[in-house]
Design a protein around this motif. Structure first.
Motif, PDB file in Angstrom:
ATOM      1  N   PHE A   8      39.811  35.046  50.622  1.00 16.37           N
ATOM      2  CA  PHE A   8      39.845  36.377  50.017  1.00 16.37           C
ATOM      3  C   PHE A   8      40.851  36.328  48.873  1.00 16.37           C
ATOM      4  N   ILE A   9      40.395  36.628  47.676  1.00 15.57           N
ATOM      5  CA  ILE A   9      41.250  36.536  46.489  1.00 15.57           C
ATOM      6  C   ILE A   9      41.173  37.852  45.723  1.00 15.57           C
ATOM      7  N   ALA A  10      42.302  38.233  45.134  1.00 20.08           N
ATOM      8  CA  ALA A  10      42.366  39.440  44.308  1.00 20.08           C
ATOM      9  C   ALA A  10      42.838  39.076  42.908  1.00 20.08           C
ATOM     10  N   HIS A  12      44.001  41.044  39.158  1.00 18.48           N
ATOM     11  CA  HIS A  12      44.524  42.340  38.710  1.00 18.48           C
ATOM     12  C   HIS A  12      44.570  42.426  37.184  1.00 18.48           C
ATOM     13  N   THR A  29      41.883  46.274  40.282  1.00 18.51           N
ATOM     14  CA  THR A  29      41.860  45.080  41.116  1.00 18.51           C
ATOM     15  C   THR A  29      40.420  44.717  41.420  1.00 18.51           C
ATOM     16  N   THR A  31      38.484  42.232  43.970  1.00 20.93           N
ATOM     17  CA  THR A  31      38.662  41.373  45.138  1.00 20.93           C
ATOM     18  C   THR A  31      37.340  40.695  45.460  1.00 20.93           C
ATOM     19  N   GLU A  33      35.387  37.914  48.458  1.00 21.15           N
ATOM     20  CA  GLU A  33      35.282  36.949  49.546  1.00 21.15           C
ATOM     21  C   GLU A  33      34.512  35.778  48.954  1.00 21.15           C
ATOM     22  N   CYS A  44      32.101  41.236  46.697  1.00 22.74           N
ATOM     23  CA  CYS A  44      33.066  41.541  45.649  1.00 22.74           C
ATOM     24  C   CYS A  44      33.256  43.052  45.582  1.00 22.74           C
ATOM     25  N   CYS A  46      35.995  46.314  43.676  1.00 20.74           N
ATOM     26  CA  CYS A  46      37.018  46.623  42.674  1.00 20.74           C
ATOM     27  C   CYS A  46      37.504  48.051  42.896  1.00 20.74           C
ATOM     28  N   LEU A  96      41.415  36.616  38.893  1.00 18.47           N
ATOM     29  CA  LEU A  96      40.859  36.148  40.153  1.00 18.47           C
ATOM     30  C   LEU A  96      40.463  34.674  40.040  1.00 18.47           C
TER      31      LEU A  96
END
Length: 109
Positions: A8-10, A12, A29, A31, A33, A44, A46, A96
């Motif tokens: 899981f990555i975010a 910004h 943001t 994000t 998976e 995904c 936001c 991201l």
């Protein structure tokens, strides 16, 4: 697929002035998976203000492999999204992607 195969990555970015979401958040943001092995975006989201906008971003980015670079998802948003948040979405997506690449480098050591 178990949890070890998913990351899981975010990412910004700053929102432009005058947006509805800007009154709630100072940043946008994105994000995701992501399948750890193949880099494919599985889900995904936001922080756009509307559920419709968030679902649109999910549909737009789902299925792209970050191992193939970030150019195609950026082209998709440039072609398909017309709104004040376009540049913020692109910047958050680039962040991201940077986070994904840094994680890949750490894990390859």
């Amino acid at each position: 697929m178990n949890g070890k195969n998913i990351i899981f990555i975010a990412g910004h970015s700053r929102l432009p002035e005058g947006m509805a979401a800007q009154s709630m958040f100072q940043t946008l943001t994105v994000t995701a998976e992501i399948d750890r092995q193949y880099g494919v975006i599985l889900q995904c989201s936001c922080t756009l203000a509307t559920e419709h906008g968030r679902e649109f971003i999910n549909q737009l980015f789902r299925g792209y492999s970050l191992k193939n670079g970030i150019e195609e998802p950026i082209k998709a948003i440039q072609y398909s999204y017309s709104g004040k948040a376009k540049n913020a979405i692109i910047a958050a997506l680039k962040d991201l992607y940077t986070q994904f690449n840094e994680l890949q480098k750490r894990e390859s050591k």
